[in-house]
Design a protein around this motif. Structure first.
Motif, PDB file in Angstrom:
ATOM      1  N   ALA A 166      32.930  31.273  40.912  1.00 54.31           N
ATOM      2  CA  ALA A 166      31.589  31.846  40.864  1.00 54.31           C
ATOM      3  C   ALA A 166      31.069  32.248  42.232  1.00 54.31           C
ATOM      4  O   ALA A 166      29.899  32.035  42.547  1.00 54.31           O
ATOM      5  N   PRO A 167      31.919  32.844  43.094  1.00 53.98           N
ATOM      6  CA  PRO A 167      31.439  33.221  44.425  1.00 53.98           C
ATOM      7  C   PRO A 167      30.714  34.556  44.397  1.00 53.98           C
ATOM      8  O   PRO A 167      30.801  35.315  43.431  1.00 53.98           O
ATOM      9  N   ARG A 168      30.010  34.854  45.477  1.00 51.88           N
ATOM     10  CA  ARG A 168      29.431  36.182  45.665  1.00 51.88           C
ATOM     11  C   ARG A 168      30.321  37.036  46.560  1.00 51.88           C
ATOM     12  O   ARG A 168      30.094  38.229  46.715  1.00 51.88           O
ATOM     13  N   GLY A 169      31.344  36.400  47.174  1.00 48.03           N
ATOM     14  CA  GLY A 169      32.318  37.122  47.970  1.00 48.03           C
ATOM     15  C   GLY A 169      33.703  36.982  47.358  1.00 48.03           C
ATOM     16  O   GLY A 169      33.987  36.009  46.647  1.00 48.03           O
ATOM     17  N   THR A 171      34.993  38.347  44.883  1.00 44.80           N
ATOM     18  CA  THR A 171      34.773  38.055  43.469  1.00 44.80           C
ATOM     19  C   THR A 171      35.996  38.329  42.607  1.00 44.80           C
ATOM     20  O   THR A 171      36.211  37.657  41.593  1.00 44.80           O
ATOM     21  N   ALA A 308      28.735  43.192  50.453  1.00 43.57           N
ATOM     22  CA  ALA A 308      30.005  42.662  49.962  1.00 43.57           C
ATOM     23  C   ALA A 308      30.897  42.231  51.111  1.00 43.57           C
ATOM     24  O   ALA A 308      31.559  41.189  51.041  1.00 43.57           O
ATOM     25  N   ALA A 311      29.670  38.868  52.440  1.00 39.16           N
ATOM     26  CA  ALA A 311      29.980  37.785  51.501  1.00 39.16           C
ATOM     27  C   ALA A 311      31.481  37.495  51.460  1.00 39.16           C
ATOM     28  O   ALA A 311      31.902  36.330  51.425  1.00 39.16           O
ATOM     29  N   ASP A 312      32.298  38.551  51.460  1.00 38.36           N
ATOM     30  CA  ASP A 312      33.755  38.371  51.454  1.00 38.36           C
ATOM     31  C   ASP A 312      34.210  37.592  52.684  1.00 38.36           C
ATOM     32  O   ASP A 312      35.000  36.642  52.580  1.00 38.36           O
TER      33      ASP A 312
END
Length: 345
Positions: A166-169, A171, A308, A311-312
């Protein structure tokens, strides 16, 4: 770099710009790159790591796909004995991962029966296991040692979980457990070889090259913004600090690449890896912070590519163990001082 290699690098980076975060396309792109990129330690390590950085500056997630595939190919090329890849259905078109993480309460065991090896158990943190064709996996053998095995991820006894994730990076680069039930495998090197070879430490530095690339992509947002209007003193200070961080990290990687390709007799691979990864991780975190301070919330809220990328990279950087890696480096320095009397600086 030869003209032919440079042309391939430029063409591959141009192709990557068209991938736009699609994992299947990134896997095909990475598999093709693996057919011509040089392996570390063969005289072109700087070219390889510069390619990692340039790729991550375009797409951090694609670099996260590329690096383990290239690492697996390098490991196979370094194996002291030929690996029977045909036994697990691997070939030139295979896509590879490297699954070597350990987790509390989870264990993967390898047992030999009549000259054939099989894997049973669960391996955590297996990135893209549901999309890859093959992997190099560490497992415990009789006596408790860890040994590396090549395995097909398309065997019926392989179950790749799709979460929790459930990450934001990163994904689409799912890293979840994989269960193995009597899965055929072939050994790669003897017990302990995977962790003891110099290439283990080279691979760790290659990951840092991807971190540098991600930080470079974030820094470019600041450079572009600074060119659109006259920056004040604070904006200039942020830009200068970001430049210093990136230049220092690039210098650390270049120095490490030179050592990998022409190692001195007394080279200390663990120390080199910890120093280089730490220097790059620190630089990347400084870039994230400085760019965030300079640009405020707008690019994080309104620029999908920039948000993105941040976050990544933030998630990718957590492969660095922060203060624990610094503690490991400090211990290594004191142990070397006690053993040889040599001071590190």
């Amino acid at each position: 770099m030869s003209a032919e290699l440079d042309e391939r690098v430029q063409r591959a980076l141009a192709d990557l710009a068209q991938v736009h975060g699609r994992v299947d396309d990134a896997l095909r792109w990475a598999t093709d790159a693996g057919t011509w990129l040089p392996a570390p330690g063969t005289g072109h390590t700087r070219v390889l790591w510069a390619f990692f950085a340039a790729a991550a500056a375009i797409d951090v997630a694609a670099a996260r796909v590329l690096e383990p595939h290239l690492d697996a190919l390098a490991i196979l090329s370094q194996a002291p004995q030929p690996v029977d890849l045909a036994a697990v259905g691997a070939g030139d078109g295979s896509s590879w991962g490297v699954f070597a993480a350990e987790g509390a309460g989870l264990a993967l065991e390898a047992r030999e029966d009549g000259g054939r090896w099989r894997l049973d158990g669960t391996k955590p943190w297996c990135s893209l296991a549901g999309a890859l064709s093959h992997a190099l996996v560490t497992a415990t053998v009789e006596g408790g040692a860890r040994r590396l095995f090549a395995v097909s991820l398309r065997e019926s006894g392989v179950t790749a979980d799709d979460g929790p994730w459930a990450p934001r990076g990163l994904t689409q680069v799912v890293s979840a457990p994989v269960r193995f039930e009597g899965v055929p495998s072939v050994p790669v090197g003897e017990p302990g070889w995977y962790l003891e070879r110099p290439g283990f430490f080279w691979g760790g530095i290659g990951v840092a090259a991807c971190w540098l690339g991600g930080a470079t992509g974030i820094a470019r947002a600041l450079l572009v913004a600074s060119g659109k209007r006259e920056p004040d003193q604070l904006a200039l200070a942020h830009l200068g600090a970001v430049d210093r961080a990136i230049a220092a990290a690039r210098a650390a990687l270049d120095a490490a690449a030179n050592i990998v390709d022409d190692p001195p007799a007394d080279v200390d691979w663990p120390t080199l890896m910890l120093r280089t990864r730490g220097a790059v991780a620190d630089a990347a975190e400084r870039v994230i912070t400085r760019v965030g301070h300079a640009l405020g919330p707008a690019p994080l809220a309104l620029d999908a590519d920039h948000a993105a990328r941040v976050a990544d990279l933030q998630l990718y950087l957590r492969q660095h163990h922060a203060e624990r890696d610094d503690a490991a480096l400090g211990r290594a320095l004191l142990d070397r001082l006690a053993d040889s009397g040599r001071r590190p600086w």
